[in-house]
Design an enzyme around this catalytic site. Structure first.
Site, PDB file in Angstrom:
ATOM      1  N   GLY A  13      -6.911  15.315 -19.860  1.00 25.42           N
ATOM      2  CA  GLY A  13      -7.353  14.220 -19.000  1.00 25.42           C
ATOM      3  C   GLY A  13      -6.273  13.259 -18.542  1.00 25.42           C
ATOM      4  N   THR A  14      -5.016  13.697 -18.485  1.00 26.30           N
ATOM      5  CA  THR A  14      -3.966  12.785 -18.011  1.00 26.30           C
ATOM      6  C   THR A  14      -4.186  12.402 -16.550  1.00 26.30           C
ATOM      7  OG1 THR A  14      -2.499  14.660 -17.567  1.00 26.30           O
ATOM      8  CG2 THR A  14      -2.224  13.525 -19.681  1.00 26.30           C
ATOM      9  N   ASN A  15      -4.559  13.361 -15.717  1.00 20.10           N
ATOM     10  CA  ASN A  15      -4.847  13.031 -14.319  1.00 20.10           C
ATOM     11  C   ASN A  15      -6.075  12.134 -14.216  1.00 20.10           C
ATOM     12  OD1 ASN A  15      -3.023  13.923 -12.293  1.00 20.10           O
ATOM     13  ND2 ASN A  15      -3.578  16.035 -12.733  1.00 20.10           N
ATOM     14  N   ASN A 103     -10.340  18.949  -5.300  1.00 22.38           N
ATOM     15  CA  ASN A 103      -9.635  19.488  -6.453  1.00 22.38           C
ATOM     16  C   ASN A 103      -8.143  19.354  -6.210  1.00 22.38           C
ATOM     17  OD1 ASN A 103      -9.306  21.006  -8.909  1.00 22.38           O
ATOM     18  ND2 ASN A 103      -8.827  22.799  -7.664  1.00 22.38           N
ATOM     19  N   HIS A 105      -4.602  21.413  -7.168  1.00 14.43           N
ATOM     20  CA  HIS A 105      -4.076  22.678  -7.693  1.00 14.43           C
ATOM     21  C   HIS A 105      -2.568  22.528  -7.856  1.00 14.43           C
ATOM     22  CE1 HIS A 105      -4.114  26.948  -8.557  1.00 14.43           C
ATOM     23  NE2 HIS A 105      -3.024  27.048  -7.813  1.00 14.43           N
TER      24      HIS A 105
END
Length: 190
Positions: A13-15, A103, A105
């Site tokens: 969950g860093t982003n 999203n 990528h």
């Protein structure tokens, strides 16, 4: 009225944390919910520390989509952000949120995309292919892995002696710098 984001994440969950922090003082957008398909995902701890409600869903609830949609409606979710989310989004959700799910990528799509291409697998493939650049692609999602319309790309060089770890660090820097900004611009129509 603020626009509400739900972040779907499967891992550390860093982003997700970066996105939550970015929108904490925003007058127009807030992260209202974090959803995960894994009860042991560290993103749930990050959400808790940042005082964002979080929920874990069962596989069968995801496949049917009914309870997920009910939860999204309960939190008045306007937009969905995938951040390290490793499960294909069912058509029911795609139809309920058309052009409202994006999203990120960790490569320059269409290269190094598709089922099974995520995280370190992507960076290892980039290095193995002898690529001279990599980067990020932020895109809308559709029913196919990594084939939705591109919103934004950013590039970084891949040097001849770079390892997959080196490439990952460069790509993560691009993710942290650009993803929250592009989410904001996309939601606000800029």
């Amino acid at each position: 009225m603020k626009k509400n984001i739900a972040i779907f994440a499967s891992g550390s969950g860093t982003n997700a944390e970066n996105i939550i922090r970015y929108f904490q003082e925003n007058d127009l957008i807030r992260v209202a919910l974090v959803l995960s398909n894994r009860s042991d995902a560290y993103v749930l701890e990050r959400a808790h520390r940042l005082q964002v409600p979080s929920e874990v869903f069962l596989k069968e609830d995801w496949v049917s989509g009914e309870q997920i949609l009910a939860l999204l409606h309960e939190y008045h979710i306007d937009f969905i952000v995938l951040a390290g989310f490793l499960v294909r989004v069912p058509e029911r959700l795609l139809h309920a949120y058309p052009d409202k799910i994006i999203n990120i990528h960790p490569a320059l799509l269409p290269k190094f995309g598709g089922k099974g291409m995520y995280g370190d697998r992507v960076h290892e493939a980039v290095v193995a292919a002898g690529e001279t650049e990599s980067g990020i692609t932020i895109h809308y999602i559709n029913e196919y892995y990594d084939e939705g319309n591109t919103v934004f790309q950013a590039k970084c060089p891949v040097l001849p002696d770079d390892s997959a770890i080196d490439v990952a660090q460069k790509v993560h820097s691009l993710e942290y710098k650009h993803y929250p900004l592009i989410i904001e611009k996309t939601i606000l129509g800029k």
